[in-house]
Design a protein around this motif. Structure first.
Motif, PDB file in Angstrom:
ATOM      1  N   ASP A   6       0.967  -1.311  -0.105  1.00 43.12           N
ATOM      2  CA  ASP A   6      -0.122  -0.012   0.088  1.00 43.12           C
ATOM      3  C   ASP A   6       0.856   1.198  -0.053  1.00 43.12           C
ATOM      4  O   ASP A   6       1.809   1.527   1.018  1.00 43.12           O
ATOM      5  N   ALA A   7       1.052   1.949  -0.942  1.00 40.11           N
ATOM      6  CA  ALA A   7       1.946   2.906  -1.052  1.00 40.11           C
ATOM      7  C   ALA A   7       1.844   3.983  -0.122  1.00 40.11           C
ATOM      8  O   ALA A   7       3.030   4.470   0.270  1.00 40.11           O
ATOM      9  N   VAL A   8       0.756   4.716   0.253  1.00 32.74           N
ATOM     10  CA  VAL A   8       0.563   5.474   1.265  1.00 32.74           C
ATOM     11  C   VAL A   8       0.528   4.748   2.551  1.00 32.74           C
ATOM     12  O   VAL A   8      -0.532   4.229   2.938  1.00 32.74           O
ATOM     13  N   VAL A   9       1.619   4.740   3.539  1.00 29.60           N
ATOM     14  CA  VAL A   9       1.571   4.054   4.533  1.00 29.60           C
ATOM     15  C   VAL A   9       1.247   4.781   6.014  1.00 29.60           C
ATOM     16  O   VAL A   9       0.822   4.117   6.850  1.00 29.60           O
ATOM     17  N   LEU A  10       1.400   6.159   5.720  1.00 28.56           N
ATOM     18  CA  LEU A  10       1.187   7.078   7.123  1.00 28.56           C
ATOM     19  C   LEU A  10       0.985   8.367   6.621  1.00 28.56           C
ATOM     20  O   LEU A  10       1.988   8.990   6.053  1.00 28.56           O
ATOM     21  N   VAL A  11      -0.051   8.917   7.057  1.00 23.78           N
ATOM     22  CA  VAL A  11      -0.485  10.480   6.755  1.00 23.78           C
ATOM     23  C   VAL A  11      -1.056  10.866   7.993  1.00 23.78           C
ATOM     24  O   VAL A  11      -2.179  10.412   8.300  1.00 23.78           O
ATOM     25  N   GLU A  12      -0.775  11.798   8.751  1.00 25.11           N
ATOM     26  CA  GLU A  12      -1.149  12.511   9.880  1.00 25.11           C
ATOM     27  C   GLU A  12      -0.826  13.720  10.104  1.00 25.11           C
ATOM     28  O   GLU A  12       0.221  14.333   9.990  1.00 25.11           O
ATOM     29  N   LEU A  13      -1.746  14.511  10.618  1.00 29.18           N
ATOM     30  CA  LEU A  13      -1.766  15.669  11.418  1.00 29.18           C
ATOM     31  C   LEU A  13      -1.498  15.425  12.918  1.00 29.18           C
ATOM     32  O   LEU A  13      -2.663  14.673  13.351  1.00 29.18           O
ATOM     33  N   ARG A  14      -0.811  16.031  13.525  1.00 27.02           N
ATOM     34  CA  ARG A  14      -0.672  15.714  14.952  1.00 27.02           C
ATOM     35  C   ARG A  14      -0.223  16.877  16.150  1.00 27.02           C
ATOM     36  O   ARG A  14       0.663  17.688  15.590  1.00 27.02           O
ATOM     37  N   ASP A  15      -1.121  16.967  17.162  1.00 24.38           N
ATOM     38  CA  ASP A  15      -0.359  18.074  18.069  1.00 24.38           C
ATOM     39  C   ASP A  15       0.531  17.452  19.114  1.00 24.38           C
ATOM     40  O   ASP A  15       0.958  18.283  20.036  1.00 24.38           O
ATOM     41  N   ALA A  16       0.999  16.397  18.809  1.00 28.94           N
ATOM     42  CA  ALA A  16       2.490  15.810  19.686  1.00 28.94           C
ATOM     43  C   ALA A  16       3.561  15.781  19.018  1.00 28.94           C
ATOM     44  O   ALA A  16       3.776  15.974  17.804  1.00 28.94           O
ATOM     45  N   PRO A  17       4.543  15.567  19.650  1.00 22.33           N
ATOM     46  CA  PRO A  17       6.003  15.710  19.181  1.00 22.33           C
ATOM     47  C   PRO A  17       6.091  14.687  17.869  1.00 22.33           C
ATOM     48  O   PRO A  17       5.288  13.440  17.995  1.00 22.33           O
ATOM     49  N   LEU A  18       6.948  14.827  16.672  1.00 17.78           N
ATOM     50  CA  LEU A  18       7.114  13.881  15.846  1.00 17.78           C
ATOM     51  C   LEU A  18       8.128  12.868  15.936  1.00 17.78           C
ATOM     52  O   LEU A  18       9.091  13.209  16.694  1.00 17.78           O
ATOM     53  N   SER A  19       8.072  11.777  15.295  1.00 16.46           N
ATOM     54  CA  SER A  19       9.187  10.883  15.405  1.00 16.46           C
ATOM     55  C   SER A  19       9.962  10.597  14.024  1.00 16.46           C
ATOM     56  O   SER A  19       8.930   9.961  13.220  1.00 16.46           O
ATOM     57  N   VAL A  20      10.971  10.757  13.911  1.00 14.20           N
ATOM     58  CA  VAL A  20      11.669  10.319  12.455  1.00 14.20           C
ATOM     59  C   VAL A  20      11.760   8.811  12.552  1.00 14.20           C
ATOM     60  O   VAL A  20      11.378   8.381  11.401  1.00 14.20           O
ATOM     61  N   ASP A  21      11.710   8.081  13.333  1.00 10.42           N
ATOM     62  CA  ASP A  21      11.825   6.595  13.418  1.00 10.42           C
ATOM     63  C   ASP A  21      10.479   6.088  13.240  1.00 10.42           C
ATOM     64  O   ASP A  21      10.632   5.338  12.378  1.00 10.42           O
ATOM     65  N   GLU A  22       9.679   6.616  13.559  1.00 14.86           N
ATOM     66  CA  GLU A  22       8.248   6.241  13.119  1.00 14.86           C
ATOM     67  C   GLU A  22       7.917   6.350  11.813  1.00 14.86           C
ATOM     68  O   GLU A  22       7.310   5.508  10.983  1.00 14.86           O
ATOM     69  N   VAL A  23       8.255   7.203  10.985  1.00 15.91           N
ATOM     70  CA  VAL A  23       8.042   7.790   9.516  1.00 15.91           C
ATOM     71  C   VAL A  23       9.026   6.576   8.631  1.00 15.91           C
ATOM     72  O   VAL A  23       8.724   6.111   7.880  1.00 15.91           O
ATOM     73  N   LEU A  24      10.375   6.602   9.167  1.00 18.97           N
ATOM     74  CA  LEU A  24      11.182   5.648   8.518  1.00 18.97           C
ATOM     75  C   LEU A  24      10.783   4.386   8.638  1.00 18.97           C
ATOM     76  O   LEU A  24      10.843   3.514   7.648  1.00 18.97           O
ATOM     77  N   ASP A  25      10.147   3.837   9.941  1.00 19.75           N
ATOM     78  CA  ASP A  25       9.730   2.534   9.816  1.00 19.75           C
ATOM     79  C   ASP A  25       8.759   2.216   9.100  1.00 19.75           C
ATOM     80  O   ASP A  25       8.488   1.248   8.587  1.00 19.75           O
ATOM     81  N   ALA A  26       7.809   3.236   8.990  1.00 20.94           N
ATOM     82  CA  ALA A  26       6.531   3.165   8.264  1.00 20.94           C
ATOM     83  C   ALA A  26       6.869   2.776   6.771  1.00 20.94           C
ATOM     84  O   ALA A  26       6.006   2.048   6.201  1.00 20.94           O
ATOM     85  N   VAL A  27       7.851   3.311   6.191  1.00 18.45           N
ATOM     86  CA  VAL A  27       8.225   3.269   4.757  1.00 18.45           C
ATOM     87  C   VAL A  27       9.042   2.148   4.465  1.00 18.45           C
ATOM     88  O   VAL A  27       9.236   1.513   3.282  1.00 18.45           O
ATOM     89  N   ARG A  28       9.703   1.429   5.440  1.00 20.44           N
ATOM     90  CA  ARG A  28      10.711   0.135   5.043  1.00 20.44           C
ATOM     91  C   ARG A  28       9.907  -0.891   4.348  1.00 20.44           C
ATOM     92  O   ARG A  28       8.765  -1.375   4.836  1.00 20.44           O
ATOM     93  N   HIS A  29      10.460  -1.549   3.366  1.00 17.92           N
ATOM     94  CA  HIS A  29      10.217  -2.850   2.769  1.00 17.92           C
ATOM     95  C   HIS A  29      11.426  -3.481   1.998  1.00 17.92           C
ATOM     96  O   HIS A  29      11.870  -2.785   1.638  1.00 17.92           O
ATOM     97  N   PRO A  30      11.175  -4.746   2.193  1.00 19.21           N
ATOM     98  CA  PRO A  30      12.254  -5.523   1.427  1.00 19.21           C
ATOM     99  C   PRO A  30      12.473  -5.055   0.030  1.00 19.21           C
ATOM    100  O   PRO A  30      13.715  -5.121  -0.403  1.00 19.21           O
ATOM    101  N   ALA A  31      11.514  -4.416  -0.781  1.00 21.77           N
ATOM    102  CA  ALA A  31      11.497  -4.139  -1.987  1.00 21.77           C
ATOM    103  C   ALA A  31      12.179  -3.038  -2.243  1.00 21.77           C
ATOM    104  O   ALA A  31      12.679  -2.464  -3.401  1.00 21.77           O
ATOM    105  N   CYS A  32      12.416  -2.013  -1.227  1.00 19.77           N
ATOM    106  CA  CYS A  32      12.963  -0.755  -1.214  1.00 19.77           C
ATOM    107  C   CYS A  32      14.415  -0.666  -1.046  1.00 19.77           C
ATOM    108  O   CYS A  32      14.646  -0.957   0.411  1.00 19.77           O
ATOM    109  N   GLY A  33      15.109  -0.165  -1.952  1.00 22.09           N
ATOM    110  CA  GLY A  33      16.648  -0.265  -1.391  1.00 22.09           C
ATOM    111  C   GLY A  33      17.211   1.167  -1.274  1.00 22.09           C
ATOM    112  O   GLY A  33      18.058   1.423  -1.061  1.00 22.09           O
TER     113      GLY A  33
END
Length: 144
Positions: A6-33
């Motif tokens: 599913d190409a779009v894996v995370l889309v959010e507006l939030r009033d809490a601190p953001l996490s780079v690790d959360e976004v990185l982990d969301a897009v990881r996939h074995p087909a993506c180098g």
């Protein structure tokens, strides 16, 4: 192209601190180098003025617009996965304001998609910045 993505894996507006690790982990996939990230941070100046803090306000349609942009970028830039998270509310200098990522089979595709994603989000998403300046004045940025 893998069919289990599913190409779009995370889309959010939030009033809490953001996490780079959360976004990185969301897009990881074995087909993506290649994974390209962009992290927008609140800076201490804008247009020659010193900034002390800011508030982001979003139109009720902002999340839907962000999702549409993510879908368009994924479809047109060979990205197999994309994600975008944007802050709202009060932020201080140094806080993360936006994190986007694009994952693709190769680095060039990921870089191109990530750049298109942040550039298009900034131009199309109805999010406005109310900056507090060091001199006590305020200014709105990004209003139509």
């Amino acid at each position: 192209m893998p069919s289990d993505l599913d190409a779009v894996v995370l889309v959010e507006l939030r009033d809490a601190p953001l996490s780079v690790d959360e976004v990185l982990d969301a897009v990881r996939h074995p087909a993506c180098g290649g994974i390209a990230l962009f992290v927008g941070v609140v800076r201490d100046h804008d247009h020659g003025e010193s900034v002390s803090a800011l508030d982001y306000e979003a139109h009720p349609s902002a999340a839907e617009t962000m999702r549409s942009v993510c879908e368009e970028v994924a479809a047109s830039h060979e990205a197999l996965r994309v994600a975008a998270v944007h802050r709202t509310g009060a932020l201080q200098v140094g806080d993360l304001a936006v994190v986007v990522a694009a994952a693709a089979p190769h680095r060039g595709q990921a870089f191109d998609a990530a750049r298109a994603l942040i550039d298009t989000l900034k131009t199309r998403t109805p999010i406005w910045k109310h900056q507090q300046l060091v001199d006590g004045s305020t200014e709105w940025v990004g209003l139509p």
